[in-house]
Write a protein that holds these residues in place. Structure first.
Motif, short mmCIF file in Angstrom:
data_model
loop_
_atom_site.label_atom_id
_atom_site.label_comp_id
_atom_site.label_asym_id
_atom_site.label_seq_id
_atom_site.Cartn_x
_atom_site.Cartn_y
_atom_site.Cartn_z
N GLU A 1 2.30 0.42 -1.66
CA GLU A 1 1.12 -0.12 -2.20
C GLU A 1 1.53 -1.46 -3.08
O GLU A 1 0.65 -2.28 -3.40
CB GLU A 1 0.84 1.12 -3.16
CG GLU A 1 -0.66 1.08 -3.57
CD GLU A 1 -1.06 2.15 -4.38
OE1 GLU A 1 -0.51 3.15 -4.36
OE2 GLU A 1 -2.12 2.02 -5.31
N LYS A 2 2.70 -1.27 -3.65
CA LYS A 2 2.99 -2.51 -4.43
C LYS A 2 3.00 -3.89 -3.80
O LYS A 2 2.51 -4.85 -4.21
CB LYS A 2 4.30 -2.40 -5.35
CG LYS A 2 5.58 -2.30 -4.40
CD LYS A 2 6.80 -2.22 -5.26
CE LYS A 2 8.21 -2.31 -4.40
NZ LYS A 2 8.20 -2.85 -3.17
N ASP A 3 3.36 -3.78 -2.47
CA ASP A 3 3.34 -4.84 -1.68
C ASP A 3 1.94 -5.26 -1.35
O ASP A 3 1.61 -6.71 -1.46
CB ASP A 3 4.00 -4.69 -0.24
CG ASP A 3 5.41 -4.32 -0.50
OD1 ASP A 3 6.19 -4.82 -1.43
OD2 ASP A 3 5.77 -3.32 0.37
N ASP B 1 -0.67 -4.68 -3.23
CA ASP B 1 -1.22 -5.26 -4.56
C ASP B 1 -0.72 -6.58 -5.02
O ASP B 1 -1.57 -7.68 -5.31
CB ASP B 1 -0.94 -4.35 -5.64
CG ASP B 1 -1.59 -3.05 -5.63
OD1 ASP B 1 -2.61 -2.87 -4.82
OD2 ASP B 1 -1.32 -1.90 -6.29
#
Ligand code: NAD
Length: 246
Positions: free
Chosen positions: A95-97, A99
């Motif tokens: 998810e961080k990638d 975002d």
């Protein structure tokens, strides 16, 4: 006489690669270039070039963008160039990638436009905004470019919406959609793969003209879209990919 004489030309990601080539070519064509990048060290190579003023700017930082936009007396061209290539499929994309890629590749275009479009409207003489997409987008899928392709497709959609909403103000919005271009970050991506020589051959093999593009070849297109030569052109996606998408 230059093709961009008298124009104030603002761009992001001017520190290397396509952005740097565009900054140099736009200055040569007579523009007053405001070359920005998050990396001040890279910008030092542009310092002292006639027609270029450098400015550190992180396009992920809304406050910095607001301050920067307010500091400019005038603007004619905005080239939103900053972007990041995430390597991998859905299975590699945390998810961080997701975002990070959407924030840098898409939200930054929204934020920049939200400060520069009102400025262009207030000036009342139109303008040209050029947004960096990619042929890897809604145009074409490529292996291991899951979130990257999604972000660049979003840029194409965002660009069309902006073009239709502000056409009456004579503000033109176009995207450029390159294939593989030989830039420092591409070299880093090749080096990060197990066999860089094979990665180089694979990148070349997919472009039917049999070679990588050069940053200057992309800059020629950006200069055209920035200039009055393209005054009848808006809302379009310009594929420049060595025949990859044929
Ligand atoms: P690059 O990746 O080599 O350099 C990117 C530049 O962006 C660097 O100078 C970096 O400091 C700057 N940057 C990174 N984060 C930033 C931030 N938060 N704020 C401001 N600047 C930031 O450049 P490139 O390969 O020429 O790619 C430029 C654009 O072109 C990207 O949007 C990329 O997706 C797109 N593109 C590149 C290719 C290619 O093959 N190189 C193909 C299609 C599209």
């Amino acid at each position: 006489m230059g093709r961009l004489d008298g124009k104030v030309f603002v761009l992001s990601a001017a520190g290397q690669g396509i952005g740097k080539a565009v900054a140099l070519m736009a200055a040569k064509e007579g523009a007053k270039v405001i070359a920005t990048d998050v990396n001040g060290e890279l910008l030092k190579q542009l310092e002292g070039v006639p027609g270029i003023h450098t400015q550190v700017l992180d396009v992920l930082n809304k406050q910095e963008i607001e301050k920067f936009a307010n500091s400019l007396d005038s603007v004619d061209v905005l080239f939103n160039c900053a972007g990041f290539v995430h390597h991998g499929t859905l299975l590699d994309c945390a998810e961080k990638d997701w975002d990070f890629s959407f924030n840098l590749n898409v939200k930054s275009v929204y934020t920049m436009c939200s400060y520069f479009v009102p400025k262009l409207i207030a000036q009342g003489r139109g303008g040209s905004i050029i947004n960096m997409a990619s042929v890897v987008s809604s145009i074409k899928g490529a292996p291991n470019r899951f979130v990257y392709g999604a972000t660049k497709a979003a840029v194409i959609g965002l660009n069309k919406s902006l073009a239709v909403d502000f056409v009456q103000h004579k503000i033109r919005f176009n995207t450029i959609c390159p294939g593989t271009v030989d830039t420092p970050s591409l070299r880093d991506r090749m080096a990060a793969q197990g066999d860089p020589e094979q990665a180089y051959k694979d990148f070349i093999a997919r472009q039917k003209l049999g070679r990588l593009g050069t940053p200057d070849e992309i800059a020629y297109l950006v200069v055209y879209l920035a200039s009055d030569e393209s005054n009848f052109v808006t809302g379009q996606d310009f594929i420049i990919d060595g025949g990859w998408s044929i």
